[in-house]
Design a protein around this motif. Structure first.
Motif, PDB file in Angstrom:
ATOM      1  N   PRO A 136       0.808  -1.233   0.000  1.00  0.00           N
ATOM      2  CA  PRO A 136       0.000   0.000   0.000  1.00  0.00           C
ATOM      3  C   PRO A 136       0.838   1.279   0.000  1.00  0.00           C
ATOM      4  CG  PRO A 136      -0.866  -1.575   1.575  1.00  0.00           C
ATOM      5  CD  PRO A 136       0.434  -2.139   1.111  1.00  0.00           C
ATOM      6  N   GLN A 137       1.953   1.287   0.714  1.00  0.00           N
ATOM      7  CA  GLN A 137       2.767   2.507   0.763  1.00  0.00           C
ATOM      8  C   GLN A 137       3.342   2.838  -0.598  1.00  0.00           C
ATOM      9  OE1 GLN A 137       3.329   4.635   3.621  1.00  0.00           O
ATOM     10  NE2 GLN A 137       3.794   5.864   1.798  1.00  0.00           N
ATOM     11  N   VAL A 138       3.756   1.814  -1.330  1.00  0.00           N
ATOM     12  CA  VAL A 138       4.283   2.050  -2.678  1.00  0.00           C
ATOM     13  C   VAL A 138       3.189   2.606  -3.582  1.00  0.00           C
ATOM     14  CG1 VAL A 138       5.283   0.967  -4.732  1.00  0.00           C
ATOM     15  CG2 VAL A 138       6.084   0.305  -2.458  1.00  0.00           C
ATOM     16  N   VAL A 139       1.974   2.068  -3.481  1.00  0.00           N
ATOM     17  CA  VAL A 139       0.858   2.577  -4.280  1.00  0.00           C
ATOM     18  C   VAL A 139       0.630   4.057  -3.980  1.00  0.00           C
ATOM     19  CG1 VAL A 139      -1.636   2.436  -4.680  1.00  0.00           C
ATOM     20  CG2 VAL A 139      -0.272   0.341  -4.527  1.00  0.00           C
ATOM     21  N   ASP A 140       0.575   4.409  -2.698  1.00  0.00           N
ATOM     22  CA  ASP A 140       0.367   5.813  -2.328  1.00  0.00           C
ATOM     23  C   ASP A 140       1.485   6.694  -2.856  1.00  0.00           C
ATOM     24  OD1 ASP A 140      -1.970   5.197  -1.010  1.00  0.00           O
ATOM     25  OD2 ASP A 140      -1.057   5.107   0.983  1.00  0.00           O
ATOM     26  N   ASP A 141       2.718   6.207  -2.756  1.00  0.00           N
ATOM     27  CA  ASP A 141       3.850   7.004  -3.224  1.00  0.00           C
ATOM     28  C   ASP A 141       3.814   7.183  -4.738  1.00  0.00           C
ATOM     29  OD1 ASP A 141       4.724   7.286  -0.657  1.00  0.00           O
ATOM     30  OD2 ASP A 141       6.333   5.792  -0.798  1.00  0.00           O
ATOM     31  N   LEU A 142       3.355   6.169  -5.449  1.00  0.00           N
ATOM     32  CA  LEU A 142       3.248   6.292  -6.897  1.00  0.00           C
ATOM     33  C   LEU A 142       2.167   7.292  -7.298  1.00  0.00           C
ATOM     34  CD1 LEU A 142       3.715   2.561  -7.951  1.00  0.00           C
ATOM     35  CD2 LEU A 142       5.279   4.450  -8.391  1.00  0.00           C
ATOM     36  N   VAL A 143       1.083   7.335  -6.548  1.00  0.00           N
ATOM     37  CA  VAL A 143       0.059   8.349  -6.801  1.00  0.00           C
ATOM     38  C   VAL A 143       0.646   9.744  -6.604  1.00  0.00           C
ATOM     39  CG1 VAL A 143      -2.135   9.312  -5.998  1.00  0.00           C
ATOM     40  CG2 VAL A 143      -1.886   6.839  -6.267  1.00  0.00           C
ATOM     41  N   HIS A 144       1.443   9.916  -5.540  1.00  0.00           N
ATOM     42  CA  HIS A 144       2.086  11.212  -5.292  1.00  0.00           C
ATOM     43  C   HIS A 144       3.076  11.556  -6.405  1.00  0.00           C
ATOM     44  CE1 HIS A 144       0.356  12.102  -1.435  1.00  0.00           C
ATOM     45  NE2 HIS A 144       0.778  10.968  -0.896  1.00  0.00           N
ATOM     46  N   ALA A 145       3.834  10.552  -6.868  1.00  0.00           N
ATOM     47  CA  ALA A 145       4.796  10.791  -7.938  1.00  0.00           C
ATOM     48  C   ALA A 145       4.093  11.237  -9.216  1.00  0.00           C
ATOM     49  CB  ALA A 145       5.609   9.524  -8.202  1.00  0.00           C
ATOM     50  N   GLY A 146       2.972  10.597  -9.529  1.00  0.00           N
ATOM     51  CA  GLY A 146       2.206  10.992 -10.708  1.00  0.00           C
ATOM     52  C   GLY A 146       1.595  12.366 -10.564  1.00  0.00           C
ATOM     53  N   ALA A 147       1.174  12.703  -9.333  1.00  0.00           N
ATOM     54  CA  ALA A 147       0.560  14.008  -9.092  1.00  0.00           C
ATOM     55  C   ALA A 147       1.566  15.139  -9.292  1.00  0.00           C
ATOM     56  CB  ALA A 147      -0.020  14.056  -7.676  1.00  0.00           C
ATOM     57  N   LEU A 148       2.823  14.904  -8.897  1.00  0.00           N
ATOM     58  CA  LEU A 148       3.839  15.934  -9.109  1.00  0.00           C
ATOM     59  C   LEU A 148       4.055  16.167 -10.601  1.00  0.00           C
ATOM     60  CD1 LEU A 148       5.958  17.898  -8.040  1.00  0.00           C
ATOM     61  CD2 LEU A 148       7.600  15.987  -8.016  1.00  0.00           C
ATOM     62  N   ALA A 149       4.053  15.100 -11.388  1.00  0.00           N
ATOM     63  CA  ALA A 149       4.224  15.252 -12.832  1.00  0.00           C
ATOM     64  C   ALA A 149       3.067  16.032 -13.460  1.00  0.00           C
ATOM     65  CB  ALA A 149       4.362  13.877 -13.492  1.00  0.00           C
ATOM     66  N   GLN A 150       1.864  15.877 -12.892  1.00  0.00           N
ATOM     67  CA  GLN A 150       0.725  16.658 -13.375  1.00  0.00           C
ATOM     68  C   GLN A 150       0.888  18.143 -13.049  1.00  0.00           C
ATOM     69  OE1 GLN A 150      -2.532  13.530 -11.929  1.00  0.00           O
ATOM     70  NE2 GLN A 150      -3.454  15.320 -12.900  1.00  0.00           N
ATOM     71  N   ALA A 151       1.440  18.426 -11.876  1.00  0.00           N
ATOM     72  CA  ALA A 151       1.470  19.801 -11.375  1.00  0.00           C
ATOM     73  C   ALA A 151       2.703  20.584 -11.794  1.00  0.00           C
ATOM     74  CB  ALA A 151       1.378  19.781  -9.844  1.00  0.00           C
TER      75      ALA A 151
ATOM     76  N   ARG B 109      -1.912   9.494 -16.086  1.00  0.00           N
ATOM     77  CA  ARG B 109      -2.566   9.773 -14.808  1.00  0.00           C
ATOM     78  C   ARG B 109      -2.572   8.478 -13.989  1.00  0.00           C
ATOM     79  NH1 ARG B 109      -1.852  14.003 -16.733  1.00  0.00           N
ATOM     80  NH2 ARG B 109      -3.296  15.742 -17.084  1.00  0.00           N
ATOM     81  N   PHE B 110      -2.459   8.636 -12.671  1.00  0.00           N
ATOM     82  CA  PHE B 110      -2.480   7.480 -11.775  1.00  0.00           C
ATOM     83  C   PHE B 110      -3.387   7.759 -10.584  1.00  0.00           C
ATOM     84  CE2 PHE B 110       1.398   6.961 -14.155  1.00  0.00           C
ATOM     85  CZ  PHE B 110       1.460   5.594 -14.377  1.00  0.00           C
ATOM     86  N   GLU B 111      -4.130   6.726 -10.174  1.00  0.00           N
ATOM     87  CA  GLU B 111      -4.990   6.834  -9.003  1.00  0.00           C
ATOM     88  C   GLU B 111      -5.119   5.473  -8.336  1.00  0.00           C
ATOM     89  OE1 GLU B 111      -8.510   8.341 -10.850  1.00  0.00           O
ATOM     90  OE2 GLU B 111      -9.309   6.359 -11.347  1.00  0.00           O
ATOM     91  N   LYS B 112      -5.649   5.451  -7.139  1.00  0.00           N
ATOM     92  CA  LYS B 112      -5.842   4.203  -6.398  1.00  0.00           C
ATOM     93  C   LYS B 112      -7.301   3.801  -6.490  1.00  0.00           C
ATOM     94  CE  LYS B 112      -5.339   4.329  -1.884  1.00  0.00           C
ATOM     95  NZ  LYS B 112      -4.710   4.346  -0.538  1.00  0.00           N
ATOM     96  N   ASP B 113      -7.564   2.507  -6.773  1.00  0.00           N
ATOM     97  CA  ASP B 113      -8.948   2.063  -6.876  1.00  0.00           C
ATOM     98  C   ASP B 113      -9.481   1.606  -5.516  1.00  0.00           C
ATOM     99  OD1 ASP B 113      -8.045  -0.535  -6.399  1.00  0.00           O
ATOM    100  OD2 ASP B 113      -8.334  -1.234  -8.457  1.00  0.00           O
ATOM    101  N   ALA B 114     -10.720   1.139  -5.495  1.00  0.00           N
ATOM    102  CA  ALA B 114     -11.383   0.774  -4.239  1.00  0.00           C
ATOM    103  C   ALA B 114     -10.708  -0.409  -3.550  1.00  0.00           C
ATOM    104  CB  ALA B 114     -12.853   0.450  -4.496  1.00  0.00           C
ATOM    105  N   ASP B 115      -9.962  -1.213  -4.303  1.00  0.00           N
ATOM    106  CA  ASP B 115      -9.270  -2.367  -3.731  1.00  0.00           C
ATOM    107  C   ASP B 115      -7.840  -2.054  -3.323  1.00  0.00           C
ATOM    108  OD1 ASP B 115     -11.484  -4.093  -4.104  1.00  0.00           O
ATOM    109  OD2 ASP B 115     -10.950  -4.300  -6.225  1.00  0.00           O
ATOM    110  N   GLY B 116      -7.441  -0.792  -3.479  1.00  0.00           N
ATOM    111  CA  GLY B 116      -6.093  -0.402  -3.088  1.00  0.00           C
ATOM    112  C   GLY B 116      -5.038  -0.624  -4.147  1.00  0.00           C
ATOM    113  N   ASN B 117      -5.460  -1.015  -5.362  1.00  0.00           N
ATOM    114  CA  ASN B 117      -4.510  -1.201  -6.453  1.00  0.00           C
ATOM    115  C   ASN B 117      -4.268   0.123  -7.177  1.00  0.00           C
ATOM    116  OD1 ASN B 117      -4.355  -4.120  -6.140  1.00  0.00           O
ATOM    117  ND2 ASN B 117      -6.453  -4.146  -6.954  1.00  0.00           N
ATOM    118  N   LEU B 118      -3.179   0.182  -7.927  1.00  0.00           N
ATOM    119  CA  LEU B 118      -2.849   1.379  -8.692  1.00  0.00           C
ATOM    120  C   LEU B 118      -3.425   1.256 -10.090  1.00  0.00           C
ATOM    121  CD1 LEU B 118      -1.097   4.053  -8.596  1.00  0.00           C
ATOM    122  CD2 LEU B 118       0.633   2.721  -9.826  1.00  0.00           C
ATOM    123  N   VAL B 119      -4.133   2.288 -10.524  1.00  0.00           N
ATOM    124  CA  VAL B 119      -4.685   2.310 -11.878  1.00  0.00           C
ATOM    125  C   VAL B 119      -3.951   3.383 -12.674  1.00  0.00           C
ATOM    126  CG1 VAL B 119      -6.769   2.465 -13.281  1.00  0.00           C
ATOM    127  CG2 VAL B 119      -6.924   1.671 -10.910  1.00  0.00           C
TER     128      VAL B 119
END
Length: 424
Positions: A236-251, A301-311
């Motif tokens: 889960p921590q890696v998934v969250d960190d990947l969402v943050h990494a993708g968000a920085l690229a968006q911003a 774009r990257f986000e976390k789904d309801a099961d905690g996986n990275l999409v």
């Protein structure tokens, strides 16, 4: 038809054995793979017909990305690149995506556009209106230039007219929107634009100047989506960190530039391997990365789904073709297309964009966990060892020492190689 793209242990085999595995998995015969030998690939005589002033041929390694499932079909993906870690990274990301069904794609029609620039129009608004009133006449004239394309279901779909203010004057710019079917389309739309330019100028009341396609192929979009299993990613921590990494690229455009370069590592490698136009694809991709607010941003774009996986999602223009140009004239391109087993330009676009998403995920995961250098430099060590003069079984021994010593440098490789040879 590929039975499976899950060819574990492929990297440990000699080249000849790898080819036999590919033949067994895809049904592609040995003659199709023969072009991958420099002795049987693109020859100087053939190259002389592709570009001007030919003096030789430059080789680029062609590797095979494994583990890909795209729209339910397993596919092995040839990638032409000189950069270490690209093929391995894409294969690893595809292995993770495979757990939850692989990659899924969608697309628009294969529409390309040509522009005709008209100068010195006294009444630009009136010129625009007159061109739109003559829409069918211009479309019919353009379609006359390529009856074969029309017969295959392609041809001009629309005429658009824009007014483009500049520091010099306001230009009237007509766009031919053309369905190019299984071609990349540059030759078809350029021929049409040149054929109608004089008439467009007459109707608009000005002088036609430029008449050429635009590489901003925003009406020819391919999208890829994949769900990456959280456990396979590292939790889960890696998934969250990947969402943050993708968000920085968006911003942040500074992060987006390198983020998108990682995407293009995968995309350009497949485009090049199949004999398509890497510069056209890259131009279209980077222009697509400029959002409505005029800011350069990430293509994915990257986000976390309801099961905690990275999409992951990736969308960009993909003007690639199966007919015309080097796709037919280059023997290695023909071999790559045979391995892919694609039947339409859209299927090829699906593969290209899925590879870009896989490459993107792999780079982000490395950055968000161990850092990019560990995996990249481990593979780079092979290049250093070979550059130092290592051959045969010397290469893995030198590589092992470079990694163990954490000194992946040319001078250290030369020292290690000298020690190995003196010990014999």
């Amino acid at each position: 038809m590929t039975s499976t793209s899950r060819l574990s242990g492929l990297r440990d085999l000699p080249v000849a054995d790898r080819r036999r595995r590919i033949q067994d998995s895809t049904g592609v015969g040995p003659e199709a793979l023969a072009a991958l030998d420099p002795a049987h690939g693109l020859q100087v005589e053939q190259a002389d017909h592709l570009i001007e002033n030919v003096i030789g041929v430059m080789g680029i390694p062609v590797g095979l990305a494994t583990n890909f499932t795209i729209n339910g079909r397993d596919v092995l993906i040839p990638m032409a690149t000189e950069e270490a870690s690209v093929v391995a990274a894409a294969s690893n990301a595809a292995r993770i995506a495979r757990v939850l069904g692989g990659f899924h794609t969608s697309s628009t029609e294969p529409l390309m556009q040509a522009q005709i620039q008209v100068l010195d129009v006294v009444d630009p608004e009136g010129g625009r209106a007159r061109l739109l009133e003559s829409r069918q006449e211009i479309i019919d004239l353009a379609n006359e230039q390529d009856p074969i394309l029309v017969r295959f279901g392609g041809g001009v779909r629309d005429l658009l007219v824009r007014l483009v203010p500049s520091p010099v004057q306001t230009y009237v710019v007509a766009h031919l929107v053309v369905d190019v079917r299984d071609a990349m389309g540059a030759n078809a739309v350029n021929t049409m634009a040149e054929a109608v330019a004089t008439r467009v100028g007459e109707i608009a009341g000005g002088r036609p100047l430029l008449r050429i396609l635009t590489n901003k192929a925003d009406r020819r979009i391919t999208r890829a989506r994949a769900v990456f299993d959280a456990e396979s990613l590292g939790g889960p921590q890696v998934v969250d960190d990947l969402v943050h990494a993708g968000a920085l690229a968006q911003a942040d455009p500074y992060r987006a530039a390198t983020h998108n370069k990682g995407i293009m590592n995968g995309i350009s490698a497949v485009v090049l391997a199949t004999g398509n136009d890497t510069r056209a694809v890259e131009a279209g991709a980077h222009s697509h990365a400029i959002g409505p607010d005029g800011r350069y941003t990430s293509l994915s774009r990257f986000e976390k789904d309801a099961d905690g996986n990275l999409v992951g999602f990736l969308e960009l223009p993909m003007p690639v073709g199966l007919v015309g140009g080097a796709t037919k004239a280059h023997p290695v391109a023909r071999s790559a297309l045979a391995i892919l087993g694609v039947g339409t330009a859209q299927e090829l676009a699906d593969v290209v964009v899925a590879t870009g998403l896989a490459q993107n995920l792999a780079a982000m995961r490395a950055l968000a966990t161990e850092g990019i250098q560990r995996g990249h430099m481990s593979l780079h060590a092979r290049n250093i060892a070979v550059t130092a003069g290592a051959t045969g079984d010397e290469v893995p021994q030198v590589v092992a020492r470079l990694i163990s010593d954490k000194a992946i440098r040319a001078e250290h490789a030369q020292q290690v190689l000298a020690e190995l040879r003196s010990a014999r």
